[in-house]
Enzyme design. Structure first.
Site, PDB file in Angstrom:
ATOM      1  N   MET A   1     -22.708 -29.193  -1.057  1.00  0.00           N
ATOM      2  CA  MET A   1     -23.763 -28.674  -0.242  1.00  0.00           C
ATOM      3  C   MET A   1     -23.957 -29.555   0.991  1.00  0.00           C
ATOM      4  O   MET A   1     -24.840 -30.398   1.019  1.00  0.00           O
ATOM      5  CB  MET A   1     -25.076 -28.601  -1.021  1.00  0.00           C
ATOM      6  CG  MET A   1     -25.023 -27.733  -2.235  1.00  0.00           C
ATOM      7  SD  MET A   1     -24.771 -26.034  -1.742  1.00  0.00           S
ATOM      8  CE  MET A   1     -24.822 -25.235  -3.299  1.00  0.00           C
ATOM      9  N   PRO A   2     -23.145 -29.427   1.999  1.00  0.00           N
ATOM     10  CA  PRO A   2     -23.282 -30.262   3.192  1.00  0.00           C
ATOM     11  C   PRO A   2     -24.566 -29.960   3.965  1.00  0.00           C
ATOM     12  O   PRO A   2     -24.947 -28.804   4.141  1.00  0.00           O
ATOM     13  CB  PRO A   2     -22.069 -29.888   4.035  1.00  0.00           C
ATOM     14  CG  PRO A   2     -21.100 -29.258   3.091  1.00  0.00           C
ATOM     15  CD  PRO A   2     -21.934 -28.603   2.049  1.00  0.00           C
ATOM     16  N   HIS A   3     -25.201 -31.021   4.411  1.00  0.00           N
ATOM     17  CA  HIS A   3     -26.371 -30.908   5.284  1.00  0.00           C
ATOM     18  C   HIS A   3     -26.143 -31.805   6.490  1.00  0.00           C
ATOM     19  O   HIS A   3     -25.793 -32.978   6.338  1.00  0.00           O
ATOM     20  CB  HIS A   3     -27.646 -31.341   4.567  1.00  0.00           C
ATOM     21  CG  HIS A   3     -28.825 -31.389   5.481  1.00  0.00           C
ATOM     22  ND1 HIS A   3     -29.452 -30.248   5.938  1.00  0.00           N
ATOM     23  CD2 HIS A   3     -29.460 -32.437   6.068  1.00  0.00           C
ATOM     24  CE1 HIS A   3     -30.437 -30.592   6.751  1.00  0.00           C
ATOM     25  NE2 HIS A   3     -30.461 -31.912   6.844  1.00  0.00           N
TER      26      HIS A   3
END
Length: 74
Positions: A1-3
């Site tokens: 889940m890249p942010h």
């Protein structure tokens, strides 16, 4: 889940630019991390130029050079 969080100054960007930036950054993250588009979140944070050193340089860059994939030209 890249942010991703993009901190910037001095100018704000309009809705169309924000949308285009989000689309382009999302496409890059999807390609490089091999995640679905829905897994990506992006924050755009305007920082006052007078606060840049205290809000960004000191906590995000100094002593964290090992995490940077591109350092600023100083």
């Amino acid at each position: 889940m890249p942010h991703l969080t993009v901190k910037h100054f001095p100018r704000d960007v309009g809705d169309q630019q924000r949308k285009q930036l989000a689309e382009e950054l999302t496409a890059l993250v999807v390609r490089h991390f091999e995640v679905p588009e829905g897994a990506v979140s992006i924050a755009l944070e305007q920082v006052d130029q007078s606060s840049w050193n205290d809000a960004v340089i000191v906590p995000e860059i100094i002593g964290r050079e090992h995490l940077l994939i591109k350092a600023p030209n100083t």
